[in-house]
Design a protein around this motif. Structure first.
Motif, short mmCIF file in Angstrom:
data_model
loop_
_atom_site.label_atom_id
_atom_site.label_comp_id
_atom_site.label_asym_id
_atom_site.label_seq_id
_atom_site.Cartn_x
_atom_site.Cartn_y
_atom_site.Cartn_z
N GLU A 1 29.33 35.13 29.86
CA GLU A 1 30.23 34.78 28.33
C GLU A 1 31.29 36.03 28.41
O GLU A 1 32.18 35.89 27.88
N VAL A 2 30.87 37.17 28.51
CA VAL A 2 31.92 38.03 28.86
C VAL A 2 33.34 37.86 29.58
O VAL A 2 34.28 37.77 28.95
N LEU A 3 33.10 37.27 30.60
CA LEU A 3 33.94 36.91 31.68
C LEU A 3 34.85 35.59 31.02
O LEU A 3 35.76 35.57 31.11
N GLN A 4 33.81 34.80 30.79
CA GLN A 4 34.33 33.52 29.99
C GLN A 4 35.31 33.65 28.76
O GLN A 4 36.54 33.21 28.84
N LYS A 5 34.74 34.61 27.90
CA LYS A 5 35.81 35.00 26.79
C LYS A 5 37.07 35.68 27.19
O LYS A 5 37.93 35.48 26.39
N LEU A 6 36.79 36.81 28.01
CA LEU A 6 38.05 37.27 28.25
C LEU A 6 39.02 36.10 29.03
O LEU A 6 40.38 36.43 29.05
N HIS A 7 38.50 35.28 30.00
CA HIS A 7 39.34 34.43 30.43
C HIS A 7 40.17 33.20 29.25
O HIS A 7 41.31 33.14 29.49
N GLN A 8 39.44 32.83 28.53
CA GLN A 8 39.88 32.20 27.34
C GLN A 8 40.80 32.73 26.64
O GLN A 8 41.86 32.35 26.21
N ASP A 9 40.55 34.13 26.12
CA ASP A 9 41.26 34.96 25.42
C ASP A 9 42.83 35.13 26.34
O ASP A 9 43.83 35.13 25.42
N GLU B 1 32.54 45.51 36.47
CA GLU B 1 33.34 45.49 37.67
C GLU B 1 33.84 44.05 37.77
O GLU B 1 35.05 43.87 38.30
N LYS B 2 33.05 42.95 37.37
CA LYS B 2 33.84 41.72 37.27
C LYS B 2 34.95 41.38 36.51
O LYS B 2 35.66 40.74 37.01
N ALA B 3 34.82 41.99 35.46
CA ALA B 3 35.75 41.99 34.34
C ALA B 3 37.20 42.78 34.74
O ALA B 3 38.46 42.32 34.73
N ALA B 4 36.93 43.73 35.53
CA ALA B 4 37.92 44.40 36.11
C ALA B 4 38.64 43.83 37.08
O ALA B 4 39.86 43.75 37.29
N ALA B 5 37.74 43.08 38.01
CA ALA B 5 38.37 42.42 39.19
C ALA B 5 39.41 41.44 38.74
O ALA B 5 40.20 40.78 39.39
N ASN B 6 38.78 40.79 37.72
CA ASN B 6 39.53 39.50 37.32
C ASN B 6 40.50 39.71 36.15
O ASN B 6 41.24 38.90 35.62
N GLY B 7 40.92 41.03 36.18
CA GLY B 7 42.09 41.42 35.51
C GLY B 7 41.93 41.48 33.86
O GLY B 7 43.00 41.65 33.04
N GLY B 8 40.63 41.71 33.36
CA GLY B 8 40.45 41.63 31.98
C GLY B 8 40.59 42.77 31.26
O GLY B 8 40.52 43.06 30.01
N LEU B 9 40.57 43.92 32.27
CA LEU B 9 40.52 45.49 31.67
C LEU B 9 41.79 46.08 32.10
O LEU B 9 42.14 46.00 33.43
N GLN B 10 42.26 46.92 31.21
CA GLN B 10 43.37 47.90 31.73
C GLN B 10 42.97 49.35 31.82
O GLN B 10 41.97 49.73 31.20
N PRO B 11 43.62 50.12 32.71
CA PRO B 11 43.22 51.47 32.82
C PRO B 11 43.28 52.25 31.47
O PRO B 11 44.45 52.13 30.71
N TYR B 12 42.37 53.27 31.37
CA TYR B 12 42.46 54.46 30.19
C TYR B 12 41.82 55.51 30.83
O TYR B 12 40.59 55.45 31.37
N ILE B 13 42.53 56.63 30.79
CA ILE B 13 42.13 58.08 31.44
C ILE B 13 42.58 59.23 30.48
O ILE B 13 43.63 59.12 29.61
#
Length: 345
Positions: free
Chosen positions: A76-84, A103-115
């Protein structure tokens, strides 16, 4: 004497005046905080609701910022990020979840870098190389032995192969089909040792198993009550029962063990980015660990600059290093083989 008394009276009146003004100012500040709408962030999470709830409560008390946790499964995390992203409207600011989901969310482009200074301190094996997610804590699988058993035998097993070959030991373990952490152990062993060696170990343990439990806590309780001699369990449950006075001893497998890693990632296009980053920093602090430990949840923190990390037992445990690389069909087949060739034998 009269002058001295007058001075005392003046001093008393000044103290009373200052106290009254301070109370009024404090009351005004409290009213202002109550009247001013709280800032808030939204977090998709795979954490149990109990854990999420106490983190939200602790953060709001500390920072006066509300954390709206949305409990979801990994899928559902991946689905929601995609829908958003498709809808062009970002609903969540962060994802607080297990490693595989991040890892899957990052690979799908749903997360941005923060350091930041804190995220940079986390070991490289516990975070994304590009900073798209960062590990916060982990929970290793350990052996937990009843202390009477430890005193009664000349040697307590401290490797998986030794546990499989040790005679006359009663073992408790959670069914691999019953809990994600237990399934993670099975697949981690497959990755680390290979299927032949893993099935050999599990066949050796099988005759000693008193009960395959449905819950992660059951094997720990059984060991504490003397119903088994040794259990395979997650460390957080073992430490919780030790904290409650059960006679248990933690043993770390010298040939390595599986673990569940919990981390956080900043959602691409987060609307409340600044507040979300502040929450990440808080999760990596001693304060967040104190919130969890005050409710008897003991996870191994990953920020080495914190007191919690420096004082936590078992942070040097040997962890399996080979990543799991099984498809859903492969996972199904491996578990099916375990049921037929080990579990039901």
């Amino acid at each position: 004497m009269q002058r001295y008394t007058s001075l005392l009276l003046v001093a008393f009146m000044l103290v009373l005046l200052i106290a009254t003004i301070s109370d009024n100012l404090a009351g005004h500040a409290d009213r202002t905080r109550r009247e001013k709408p709280l800032q808030s962030i939204t977090v998709y999470t795979t954490l149990p609701p109990e854990h999420a709830g106490m983190l939200a409560e602790g953060y709001e008390k500390s920072k006066n910022v509300r954390v709206n946790f949305v409990p979801v499964s990994s899928v559902e995390v991946l689905q929601k990020l995609h829908q958003d992203s498709v809808g062009g409207r970002t609903r969540a600011d962060l994802v607080l979840a297990d490693r595989s989901t991040l890892e899957k969310a990052a690979a799908n482009g749903g997360l941005q870098p923060y350091i930041s200074e804190n995220t940079d301190s986390i070991g490289a094996s516990f975070k994304d190389a590009e900073g798209r997610w960062t590990g916060i804590w982990y929970d290793p699988v350990v052996f937990c032995a009843n202390r009477d058993y430890v005193r009664a035998v000349p040697r307590v097993p401290n490797t998986w192969m030794e546990l499989a070959s040790m005679p006359e030991v009663r073992v408790g373990i959670t069914d691999f089909l019953a809990a994600d952490a237990s399934a993670n152990l099975f697949f981690s062993m497959m990755s680390q040792f290979g299927d032949q060696a893993t099935y050999h170990i599990l066949r050796g343990i099988q005759p000693k198993v008193v009960q395959y439990s449905k819950y992660l806590s059951t094997p720990v309780r059984m060991a504490g009550m003397g119903e088994v001699d040794l259990s395979v369990a997650v460390q957080s449950e073992v430490l919780r029962y030790i904290h409650q006075g059960y006679p248990l001893q933690v043993i770390y497998p010298e040939d390595g063990t599986a673990y569940t890693l919990t981390g956080v990632g900043l959602v691409e296009g987060a609307k409340n980015e600044a507040q979300a980053k502040d929450f990440v920093e808080w999760l990596l602090s001693d304060e967040a660990q104190l919130v969890l430990q005050s409710r008897e949840f003991f996870f191994v923190p990953l920020n080495p600059v914190t007191i919690a990390y420096k004082s936590f037992p078992g942070k040097d445990v040997v962890l399996f290093s080979r990543p799991q690389d099984f498809s859903q069909s492969e996972r199904h087949d491996l578990l099916d083989r375990w049921v037929k060739e080990v579990r039901l034998q």
